[in-house]
Scaffold this motif. Structure first.
Motif: not given
Length: 88
Positions: A35-60
């Protein structure tokens, strides 16, 4: 470095989706380091974090971004499976 072929799949996706930037570490440094490196490298207006195990639904994501648009919150946190929602 992941134990499966996730990185390869993401690199393949990035070929047709130029907004996708794939980052990886040479060794597994844990979620906080990722997460730290992702936050350092992002250039977008927003950052969304979703676990890769499917517990978070991207449709939300749209519903989660809405409070950021209508308030001056910088962070929106939603707990999976609970009605706990917090804006900061």
């Amino acid at each position: 470095m992941e134990a499966d072929d996730t990185g390869q799949k993401l690199q393949q996706m990035a070929k047709s989706w130029p907004q996708l930037c794939v980052l990886s570490h040479l060794k597994n440094n844990g979620q906080a380091a990722a997460l730290w490196i992702a936050f350092q490298k992002t250039t977008g207006e927003r950052v969304a974090m979703l676990d890769g195990d499917g517990q978070n639904d991207p449709s939300t994501l749209d519903a989660m971004i809405h409070p950021l648009k209508v308030t001056n919150a910088d962070i929106w946190s939603q707990s999976c499976g609970r009605s706990i929602r917090t804006a900061y």
